[in-house]
Design a protein around this motif. Structure first.
Motif, PDB file in Angstrom:
ATOM      1  N   PRO A 159      82.415  23.826 -78.449  1.00  0.00           N
ATOM      2  CA  PRO A 159      82.259  23.368 -77.245  1.00  0.00           C
ATOM      3  C   PRO A 159      81.944  24.480 -75.964  1.00  0.00           C
ATOM      4  CG  PRO A 159      84.262  22.871 -78.194  1.00  0.00           C
ATOM      5  CD  PRO A 159      83.567  23.978 -79.075  1.00  0.00           C
ATOM      6  N   PHE A 160      81.307  23.992 -74.961  1.00  0.00           N
ATOM      7  CA  PHE A 160      80.955  24.650 -73.768  1.00  0.00           C
ATOM      8  C   PHE A 160      82.455  25.131 -73.029  1.00  0.00           C
ATOM      9  CE2 PHE A 160      77.107  21.716 -73.694  1.00  0.00           C
ATOM     10  CZ  PHE A 160      76.218  22.678 -74.591  1.00  0.00           C
ATOM     11  N   ALA A 161      82.166  26.126 -72.326  1.00  0.00           N
ATOM     12  CA  ALA A 161      83.366  26.709 -71.499  1.00  0.00           C
ATOM     13  C   ALA A 161      83.539  25.540 -70.425  1.00  0.00           C
ATOM     14  CB  ALA A 161      82.968  27.923 -71.171  1.00  0.00           C
ATOM     15  N   LYS A 162      84.737  25.428 -69.881  1.00  0.00           N
ATOM     16  CA  LYS A 162      84.878  24.440 -68.906  1.00  0.00           C
ATOM     17  C   LYS A 162      86.076  25.008 -67.652  1.00  0.00           C
ATOM     18  CE  LYS A 162      84.454  20.648 -71.947  1.00  0.00           C
ATOM     19  NZ  LYS A 162      84.252  21.464 -73.116  1.00  0.00           N
ATOM     20  N   THR A 163      85.856  24.717 -66.567  1.00  0.00           N
ATOM     21  CA  THR A 163      86.757  25.150 -65.556  1.00  0.00           C
ATOM     22  C   THR A 163      87.895  24.542 -65.678  1.00  0.00           C
ATOM     23  OG1 THR A 163      86.264  23.057 -64.105  1.00  0.00           O
ATOM     24  CG2 THR A 163      84.864  25.160 -63.959  1.00  0.00           C
TER      25      THR A 163
END
Length: 168
Positions: A159-163
């Motif tokens: 999954p994409f990195a998230k804030t």
């Protein structure tokens, strides 16, 4: 924030502004004006000049407004992709269309070599899932102008990195 008129029958909109708030759209961007509008950013005159124009607040939100006054968000001005041919593309608009594919778990639209690129984290890495994604992209590409077509695809295994607030 402002109180928006509730719109249970127009779920694909953000609704209408309440009667105290004036709205206008300039070059696709939503502008707001009312008596309780902010007067400035604290100790930041440059930022204030960017967003307060003749008493109107430039939201940075791109949207459309229908004849009944309902507003539909299409993206953010700061995220706009501008191709070398001058075409302006809202990546959020394309992402929302492509996210309808059940085989796509996460998607980001970018640009590489002046062509649109889809960065996808699939729901599964199985071959049949990848085939379904390609078929969905082919179907999408047949329905949009050339400048909005996806020409490159990157598939990610994680999954994409998230804030902290969950934004990619």
């Amino acid at each position: 924030g402002f109180d928006w008129e509730m719109t249970p029958n127009c779920r694909d909109t953000i609704g209408k502004a309440c009667k105290e708030v004036e709205t206008k759209i300039v070059d696709g961007e939503l502008f707001l004006r009312c008596d309780s509008m902010m007067c400035c950013y604290y100790k930041d005159e440059a930022a204030t000049r960017e967003v307060l124009i003749d008493g109107w607040y430039a939201t940075g939100d791109l949207c459309t407004q229908d004849a009944e006054g309902y507003l539909r968000l299409t993206g953010r001005k700061k995220n706009m992709i501008i191709l070398s041919n001058g075409e302006n593309i809202s990546p959020e608009e394309i992402e929302s269309k492509l996210s309808l594919c059940p085989e796509i778990s996460e998607i980001l639209i970018g640009v590489e070599k002046d062509r649109l690129c889809a960065h996808i984290y699939p729901a599964s890495l199985l071959d049949e899932n990848q085939t379904a994604i390609h078929q969905f992209l082919d179907s999408y590409n047949r329905t949009v102008p050339t400048y909005k077509q996806i020409h490159l695809l990157h598939v990610y295994k994680e999954p994409f990195a998230k804030t902290q607030v969950g934004k990619m």
